[in-house]
Design a protein around this motif. Structure first.
Motif, PDB file in Angstrom:
ATOM      1  N   LEU A 100      54.734  54.267 -34.375  1.00 14.64           N
ATOM      2  CA  LEU A 100      54.176  53.788 -35.647  1.00 14.64           C
ATOM      3  C   LEU A 100      53.342  54.864 -36.337  1.00 14.64           C
ATOM      4  N   MET A 101      52.582  55.618 -35.550  1.00 11.07           N
ATOM      5  CA  MET A 101      51.719  56.648 -36.130  1.00 11.07           C
ATOM      6  C   MET A 101      52.530  57.784 -36.740  1.00 11.07           C
ATOM      7  N   PHE A 102      53.511  58.311 -36.002  1.00 15.76           N
ATOM      8  CA  PHE A 102      54.269  59.455 -36.511  1.00 15.76           C
ATOM      9  C   PHE A 102      55.235  59.052 -37.624  1.00 15.76           C
ATOM     10  N   LYS A 116      64.722  60.630 -41.026  1.00 10.67           N
ATOM     11  CA  LYS A 116      64.499  61.274 -39.729  1.00 10.67           C
ATOM     12  C   LYS A 116      63.335  60.649 -38.972  1.00 10.67           C
ATOM     13  N   TRP A 117      62.292  60.288 -39.680  1.00  7.22           N
ATOM     14  CA  TRP A 117      61.092  59.763 -39.041  1.00  7.22           C
ATOM     15  C   TRP A 117      60.964  58.248 -39.246  1.00  7.22           C
ATOM     16  N   TYR A 165      63.201  68.483 -26.825  1.00  4.46           N
ATOM     17  CA  TYR A 165      64.480  69.101 -27.174  1.00  4.46           C
ATOM     18  C   TYR A 165      64.340  70.128 -28.291  1.00  4.46           C
ATOM     19  N   GLY A 166      63.452  69.896 -29.224  1.00  3.04           N
ATOM     20  CA  GLY A 166      63.269  70.830 -30.330  1.00  3.04           C
ATOM     21  C   GLY A 166      63.956  70.418 -31.603  1.00  3.04           C
ATOM     22  N   ASN A 167      64.754  69.337 -31.574  1.00  3.17           N
ATOM     23  CA  ASN A 167      65.408  68.881 -32.798  1.00  3.17           C
ATOM     24  C   ASN A 167      64.491  68.008 -33.648  1.00  3.17           C
ATOM     25  N   ALA A 168      63.398  67.500 -33.079  1.00  3.90           N
ATOM     26  CA  ALA A 168      62.407  66.731 -33.830  1.00  3.90           C
ATOM     27  C   ALA A 168      61.031  67.288 -33.514  1.00  3.90           C
ATOM     28  N   TYR A 169      60.305  67.641 -34.552  1.00  4.90           N
ATOM     29  CA  TYR A 169      58.966  68.206 -34.374  1.00  4.90           C
ATOM     30  C   TYR A 169      58.162  67.918 -35.631  1.00  4.90           C
ATOM     31  N   PRO A 170      56.844  67.794 -35.512  1.00  4.82           N
ATOM     32  CA  PRO A 170      56.022  67.499 -36.696  1.00  4.82           C
ATOM     33  C   PRO A 170      55.937  68.709 -37.614  1.00  4.82           C
ATOM     34  N   VAL A 171      55.899  68.419 -38.908  1.00  3.73           N
ATOM     35  CA  VAL A 171      55.842  69.475 -39.923  1.00  3.73           C
ATOM     36  C   VAL A 171      54.456  69.552 -40.549  1.00  3.73           C
ATOM     37  N   THR A 172      53.842  68.419 -40.786  1.00  4.62           N
ATOM     38  CA  THR A 172      52.521  68.415 -41.420  1.00  4.62           C
ATOM     39  C   THR A 172      51.454  68.898 -40.450  1.00  4.62           C
ATOM     40  N   LYS A 182      50.802  67.799 -36.445  1.00  2.00           N
ATOM     41  CA  LYS A 182      50.735  68.725 -35.309  1.00  2.00           C
ATOM     42  C   LYS A 182      49.477  68.498 -34.483  1.00  2.00           C
ATOM     43  N   TYR A 183      48.340  68.263 -35.157  1.00  2.00           N
ATOM     44  CA  TYR A 183      47.104  67.996 -34.420  1.00  2.00           C
ATOM     45  C   TYR A 183      47.199  66.700 -33.616  1.00  2.00           C
ATOM     46  N   LEU A 184      47.756  65.661 -34.250  1.00  2.00           N
ATOM     47  CA  LEU A 184      47.905  64.388 -33.540  1.00  2.00           C
ATOM     48  C   LEU A 184      48.932  64.482 -32.419  1.00  2.00           C
ATOM     49  N   CYS A 185      49.919  65.351 -32.563  1.00  5.21           N
ATOM     50  CA  CYS A 185      50.899  65.552 -31.490  1.00  5.21           C
ATOM     51  C   CYS A 185      50.236  66.156 -30.255  1.00  5.21           C
ATOM     52  N   MET A 186      49.358  67.106 -30.467  1.00  5.86           N
ATOM     53  CA  MET A 186      48.623  67.691 -29.330  1.00  5.86           C
ATOM     54  C   MET A 186      47.722  66.659 -28.669  1.00  5.86           C
ATOM     55  N   LEU A 187      47.043  65.856 -29.467  1.00  2.37           N
ATOM     56  CA  LEU A 187      46.180  64.818 -28.913  1.00  2.37           C
ATOM     57  C   LEU A 187      46.997  63.744 -28.207  1.00  2.37           C
TER      58      LEU A 187
END
Length: 384
Positions: free
Chosen positions: A40-42, A97-98, A116-123, A127-132
């Motif tokens: 839901l967040m992403f 995509k999202w 896999y590398g086919n989906a990754y955050p752009v904003t 990116k910060y929330l992905c690390m958290l």
């Protein structure tokens, strides 16, 4: 004297099963809720972002327009080089995509460390929330793997022990002849019956053994000695479980405390069964091969760009959390139905790695002890 009504036996059994399963279900449910919240967040952050034309995208369109005008002059290598610099994000709508399932697939690749590398955050905030998100999700995933690994380790060890028992019985039946085998069984049954008859000791037998022993006189009075023997006799005849059940039924608070302590003990025992597992590493490799082969036979039914070998490679890369991303899925939604398969497969691979680690430690110990024995100076014997 007030009597307390005891709960039915079926309800107590269901409660025991519930509190035994509760820790394992708690971990799995926590991981599922964590994955849904992350999806839901992403989907909200990355799916609703504004698409802006970057300088790289403008340069790509400029070069593509130039090559289109001079198509007869440019070579095929220059065109391939141009398309290799293109980012797939430029041609995909963020809403497509999202969406929820795409974000859920991304969250599963994050806390399983596949990536896999086919989906990754752009904003930037994505990116910060992905690390958290990974900071808390990866330990939770490892906790689920360890907990479920205990269950699989118990099943594997019991199955392997039962197989060894059956194998030993078959070998014993082949090696044992009729007359000798019957005599051995008769001697074993006699020895077991003697052991059962002799335990537990009665008061008279204890008194005879006390009088027959030639030791110092015990400084107990007859009344104290008799009370000690009565207490020992009660412990042998009356099981402890009945006394604890009476205490529980008379005092519900103690029953609740006992249940809570058992649940806490279940949490404390996480990883213990995995440490005690001792099965051949060849058996684990065979289990992994069969497990991946089953999925590799099913996966090409909806992924048409894969054959059996490609699907086997993809499942192995996934379960070992390598995740190169060279093999892409056309229908990641269908692969989400394989989430349970991925978790169980990662546990099997984790158990195999643990067994391989133990074998390597034993090998290193043998090599170090062998080298130490070779380097030790020989003892010289001097003449007297």
């Amino acid at each position: 004297m007030a009597t307390t009504s005891q709960p039915p036996r079926g309800k107590t059994t269901c409660k025991k099963v519930f509190w035994a399963v509760f820790p394992h279900a708690c971990f799995i449910l926590s991981l599922v809720i964590y994955a849904f919240l992350g999806a839901l967040m992403f989907s909200h952050i990355e799916g609703t972002r504004e698409v802006t034309e970057s300088e790289e995208y403008r340069m790509f369109l400029r070069n593509l327009t130039f090559f289109a005008r001079k198509l007869s002059v440019i070579s095929l290598g220059q065109l391939n080089h141009l398309f290799s610099t293109a980012d797939p994000v430029w041609f995909i709508s963020p809403e497509d995509k999202w969406n929820f399932f795409g974000s859920l697939f991304f969250c599963c690749t994050v806390f399983t460390t596949v990536g896999y590398g086919n989906a990754y955050p752009v904003t930037r905030i994505g990116k910060y929330l992905c690390m958290l998100y990974a900071l808390f999700g990866i330990p939770l995933m490892f906790l689920v793997l360890t907990d479920m690994g205990d269950i699989l380790a118990t099943v594997l060890s019991k199955s392997y022990n039962e197989f060894r028992k059956l194998q030993s019985k078959i070998l014993a039946s082949k090696l044992c002849s009729g007359s000798t085998c019957s005599k051995r069984n008769e001697l074993k049954s006699r020895a077991q019956s003697k052991i059962v008859i002799n335990e537990p000791l009665t008061i008279m037998e204890v008194l005879r053994s006390q009088t027959g022993m030639k030791q110092r006189p015990v400084k107990y009075r007859n009344v104290e000695l008799f009370e000690m023997l009565i207490a020992r006799e009660n412990e042998n005849t009356q099981p402890i479980r009945n006394k604890s059940m009476e205490r529980w039924s008379s005092c519900p608070e103690l029953a609740r405390e006992k249940t809570v302590s058992r649940v806490i003990e279940n949490f404390d025992k996480i990883g213990k069964e995995l440490e005690k597992l001792d099965v051949p590493i060849v058996l684990m490799v065979l289990v992994i091969f069969v497990y991946i082969s089953c999925a590799a036979a099913i996966l090409p039914n909806w992924e048409k760009n894969m054959d059996f070998q490609e699907a086997f490679y993809f499942c192995f890369i996934t379960l070992t959390t390598i995740g190169f991303g060279d093999t892409k899925l056309e229908h990641p939604k269908f692969f989400l139905f394989f989430s349970l398969y991925i978790i169980i497969g990662m546990e099997i691979v984790f158990i195999a790695f643990k067994l391989g680690q133990d074998r390597l430690i034993v090998l290193y110990k043998k090599v170090i002890s062998f080298c130490a024995e070779k380097n030790m100076p020989s003892k010289k014997i001097y003449p007297k």
